[in-house]
Design an enzyme around this catalytic site. Structure first.
Site, PDB file in Angstrom:
ATOM      1  N   THR A   1      40.140  40.005  41.176  1.00 52.86           N
ATOM      2  CA  THR A   1      40.146  38.299  42.396  1.00 52.86           C
ATOM      3  C   THR A   1      39.771  37.459  42.433  1.00 52.86           C
ATOM      4  OG1 THR A   1      38.852  41.225  42.555  1.00 52.86           O
ATOM      5  CG2 THR A   1      38.646  38.625  44.141  1.00 52.86           C
TER       6      THR A   1
ATOM      7  N   ARG B   1      33.198  37.256  43.655  1.00 56.12           N
ATOM      8  CA  ARG B   1      35.043  37.154  44.485  1.00 56.12           C
ATOM      9  C   ARG B   1      34.577  37.638  46.129  1.00 56.12           C
ATOM     10  NH1 ARG B   1      32.192  37.258  40.628  1.00 56.12           N
ATOM     11  NH2 ARG B   1      33.036  39.227  39.992  1.00 56.12           N
TER      12      ARG B   1
ATOM     13  N   LYS C   1      29.960  48.857  37.946  1.00 60.98           N
ATOM     14  CA  LYS C   1      29.300  47.747  37.692  1.00 60.98           C
ATOM     15  C   LYS C   1      27.687  48.020  37.304  1.00 60.98           C
ATOM     16  CE  LYS C   1      32.493  44.065  40.372  1.00 60.98           C
ATOM     17  NZ  LYS C   1      31.908  43.679  38.917  1.00 60.98           N
TER      18      LYS C   1
ATOM     19  N   THR D   1      40.229  45.121  44.508  1.00 59.65           N
ATOM     20  CA  THR D   1      39.225  45.167  44.720  1.00 59.65           C
ATOM     21  C   THR D   1      39.931  44.697  46.226  1.00 59.65           C
ATOM     22  OG1 THR D   1      38.652  43.041  44.756  1.00 59.65           O
ATOM     23  CG2 THR D   1      37.983  43.904  43.343  1.00 59.65           C
TER      24      THR D   1
ATOM     25  N   CYS E   1      39.152  38.741  35.341  1.00 55.39           N
ATOM     26  CA  CYS E   1      38.757  38.774  36.769  1.00 55.39           C
ATOM     27  C   CYS E   1      40.102  38.916  37.433  1.00 55.39           C
ATOM     28  CB  CYS E   1      37.257  38.634  37.057  1.00 55.39           C
ATOM     29  SG  CYS E   1      36.932  38.838  38.825  1.00 55.39           S
TER      30      CYS E   1
ATOM     31  N   CYS F   1      41.535  45.907  38.454  1.00 53.43           N
ATOM     32  CA  CYS F   1      40.322  44.776  38.862  1.00 53.43           C
ATOM     33  C   CYS F   1      40.200  46.199  37.079  1.00 53.43           C
ATOM     34  CB  CYS F   1      39.754  46.196  39.490  1.00 53.43           C
ATOM     35  SG  CYS F   1      37.818  46.076  39.760  1.00 53.43           S
TER      36      CYS F   1
END
Length: 242
Positions: free
Chosen positions: A87, A51, A170, A129, A85, A200
């Site tokens: 974003t 994204r 991640k 983010t 999510c 996030c």
């Protein structure tokens, strides 16, 4: 026994985020037995394009991949969709225009919880983010409600810490990611934030792995969304026939 409508979770962005939202729904539901819990279906396809890359660097759009997930959930018979999510909420309205189902909004969920823990006009921080910041997912809507966003002395260095914390998480290095994110959170609190939105889904996952006394100052957006999912489910219970 009441009948529960089924929730759809659009996950995979990243894979741990969808699982974390599922876990928070289960942990926070006021259930006394298995049958009291929300039925939900998780769609988790990590191959949905990034994204932030799409928003900042002209990367491939994730919209078609997200729509594939929405349509799969529609066909599975869910009654509502939650996006695991932050974003991805930059495409919230685009998704809403392409589905007949209601799609929950993490910003609404966070705003409702902020109103319960800080006074109007409170100073808040946001860890998210670069894509979430760039798309103004949170700031305009929360400023319209009277909240003031604090700014750290070196915003680029601060965002670099957040980016690194998310990247490490991640990559499966949640403890190291949590250490970077705790440092970023400390800077926002030092700048005067009364609450820091953990905007996030990787951030609370990482912070949970390191020992930090900062937890009471963080507002976990994914936990807020989980509570919104539970509220939706409870509002759509159907009494069982005698």
């Amino acid at each position: 026994m009441n009948s529960h409508a089924t929730l759809g979770i659009l996950g995979g962005m990243g894979p741990a985020a969808g699982i974390d939202l599922c876990r928070k729904i289960v942990d926070q539901h006021p259930a006394h037995r298995d049958q009291d819990h929300i039925p939900f279906i998780l769609y988790s396809v990590p191959q949905i394009p990034d994204r932030t890359e799409a928003l900042l660097r002209d990367g491939a759009s994730p919209l078609d991949g997200m729509l594939d997930g929405v349509h799969a959930l529609e066909q599975s018979g869910v009654g509502c969709i939650a996006i695991a999510c932050n974003t991805a909420h930059a495409w919230l309205e685009a998704l809403r225009h392409r589905t007949r189902l209601p799609v929950l909004d993490v910003v609404d969920a966070v705003a409702g919880e902020l109103s319960q823990c800080v006074a109007p006009g409170a100073s808040i921080g946001l860890m998210a983010t670069e894509g979430t910041h760039h798309a103004n997912v949170y700031r305009p809507r929360l400023e319209a409600l009277g909240y003031r966003f604090v700014q750290v002395a070196e915003p680029l260095a601060h965002q670099a810490l957040v980016n690194e914390g998310i990247r490490l998480t991640k990559a499966g290095e949640s403890r190291r990611g949590g250490e970077a994110l705790a440092m970023a959170m400390e800077l926002l609190l030092a700048a005067g934030a009364q609450r820091v939105i953990l905007g996030c889904t990787e951030i609370p996952v990482a912070l949970a792995t390191c020992e930090t006394p900062l937890g009471r100052f963080g507002l976990d957006a994914s936990a807020a969304l989980a509570r919104a999912c539970i509220a939706w489910s409870l509002a759509h219970e159907t009494p069982a026939r005698a």
